[in-house]
Enzyme design. Sequence first.
Site, mmCIF file in Angstrom:
data_model
loop_
_atom_site.group_PDB
_atom_site.id
_atom_site.type_symbol
_atom_site.label_atom_id
_atom_site.label_comp_id
_atom_site.label_asym_id
_atom_site.label_seq_id
_atom_site.Cartn_x
_atom_site.Cartn_y
_atom_site.Cartn_z
ATOM 1 N N ASP A 75 1.016 -1.115 -0.199
ATOM 2 C CA ASP A 75 0.086 0.428 -0.037
ATOM 3 C C ASP A 75 0.586 1.310 -0.102
ATOM 4 O OD1 ASP A 75 -2.497 -1.595 0.072
ATOM 5 O OD2 ASP A 75 -2.760 -1.302 1.805
ATOM 6 N N ASP A 150 -3.805 9.808 4.817
ATOM 7 C CA ASP A 150 -4.261 11.387 5.702
ATOM 8 C C ASP A 150 -2.849 12.131 6.097
ATOM 9 O OD1 ASP A 150 -2.362 9.392 7.288
ATOM 10 O OD2 ASP A 150 -3.527 7.539 7.753
ATOM 11 N N ARG A 177 -6.106 17.630 23.898
ATOM 12 C CA ARG A 177 -5.269 17.076 25.026
ATOM 13 C C ARG A 177 -5.236 15.682 24.009
ATOM 14 N NH1 ARG A 177 -1.834 19.490 27.964
ATOM 15 N NH2 ARG A 177 -1.474 17.834 29.170
ATOM 16 N N ASP A 179 -2.195 12.891 21.930
ATOM 17 C CA ASP A 179 -1.182 12.324 21.242
ATOM 18 C C ASP A 179 -0.481 12.825 19.862
ATOM 19 O OD1 ASP A 179 -0.329 11.538 23.240
ATOM 20 O OD2 ASP A 179 -0.351 8.880 22.833
ATOM 21 N N THR A 190 -9.066 2.335 6.679
ATOM 22 C CA THR A 190 -8.564 1.767 6.411
ATOM 23 C C THR A 190 -6.929 1.497 7.269
ATOM 24 O OG1 THR A 190 -8.220 1.024 4.580
ATOM 25 C CG2 THR A 190 -10.045 0.256 6.162
ATOM 26 N N TYR A 192 -4.090 4.335 9.581
ATOM 27 C CA TYR A 192 -3.781 4.728 11.393
ATOM 28 C C TYR A 192 -4.895 5.012 12.035
ATOM 29 C CZ TYR A 192 -1.083 7.457 14.185
ATOM 30 O OH TYR A 192 -0.704 7.296 15.891
ATOM 31 N N LEU A 194 -8.148 4.022 11.639
ATOM 32 C CA LEU A 194 -8.902 2.718 11.930
ATOM 33 C C LEU A 194 -8.020 2.343 13.715
ATOM 34 C CD1 LEU A 194 -11.060 0.705 11.681
ATOM 35 C CD2 LEU A 194 -8.973 -0.403 9.949
ATOM 36 N N ALA A 214 -5.178 8.987 21.216
ATOM 37 C CA ALA A 214 -5.288 8.941 22.444
ATOM 38 C C ALA A 214 -5.292 10.228 23.311
ATOM 39 C CB ALA A 214 -3.485 8.231 22.805
#
Length: 300
Positions: A75, A150, A177, A179, A190, A192, A194, A214
């Site tokens: 990919d 992305d 706030r 990461d 589908t 990062y 996902l 996160a």
Amino acid sequence: MQVTSQFKTVALVGRNNTPGIAEPLTALALCIAKRGFEVVFEADTAAEIGVTDYPALRPAEIGARADVAVVLGGDGTMLGIGRQLAPYRTPLIGINHGRLGFITDIPISDMREIVPQMLAGNFEREERVLLEARIMRDGNPIYHALAFNDVVVNRSGFSGMAELHVSVDGRFMYNQRSDGLIVATPTGSTAYALSSQGPILHPQLQGIVLVPIAPHALSNRPIVLPDDSKVSIQIVSGREVNVNFDMQSFTSLELSDTIEVRRSRHTVPMLHPVGYSYFATLRKKLHWNEYPSHEEDPKP
């Protein structure tokens, strides 16, 4: 052999630094050339595998000369060449020589049978959207890039959380706030996104998805926006914050820098074998087929 296909010139692109890729690429080139197509190689691919029998072209030259590009790799290889050829609207055919292969959907074992059929006109075509992003510093653009999957704003591995001010179409959305934050296309949903608990967007859906990485507040959830939205992400606080484009190019950010993301005017035409099903891809790649489908009889 006289070619009656809509394609006359076929470019071959291979995955770099991959042992064993020379043999399938040269075999495919011979297979295609025997059917009357002109074959050219992407320059880095030709140099890596030592091809001298075919013209070696840079991506811009491929865009100007080739009617279709056949990509043998993973990919990541498709993402890279897709961004470069998007301004030329060169269609892509993907052969999986990587691991997951969400967008390289032809098994390498079947390429010599399937690719000639597709070059003869037996294929299904779809358009995949791209994102364009620019970084603004003190009101001036300092960097511009395209993204197939992305645009990701994230902190380094050795720094604390980043605080991001996010607005959509000039309207304040939230301060977050976390990461980092992922802005993904349906194709990138589908990837990062996902793994960060984002939703899967069908490739033909006209939307982009924002997925926090996160987040400190669990109420910061992914959200799907219309694909004509303009997303602005300003760095409020945080050390060593970066922005990545398809995780293949990146640049460092400073406090108060703003990343502006919107749908690009360019799209990537992708060609699939006849009978291609996005849902079959999801079943296979995400192991949804571990349970019997309605199209199959359950095992006793």
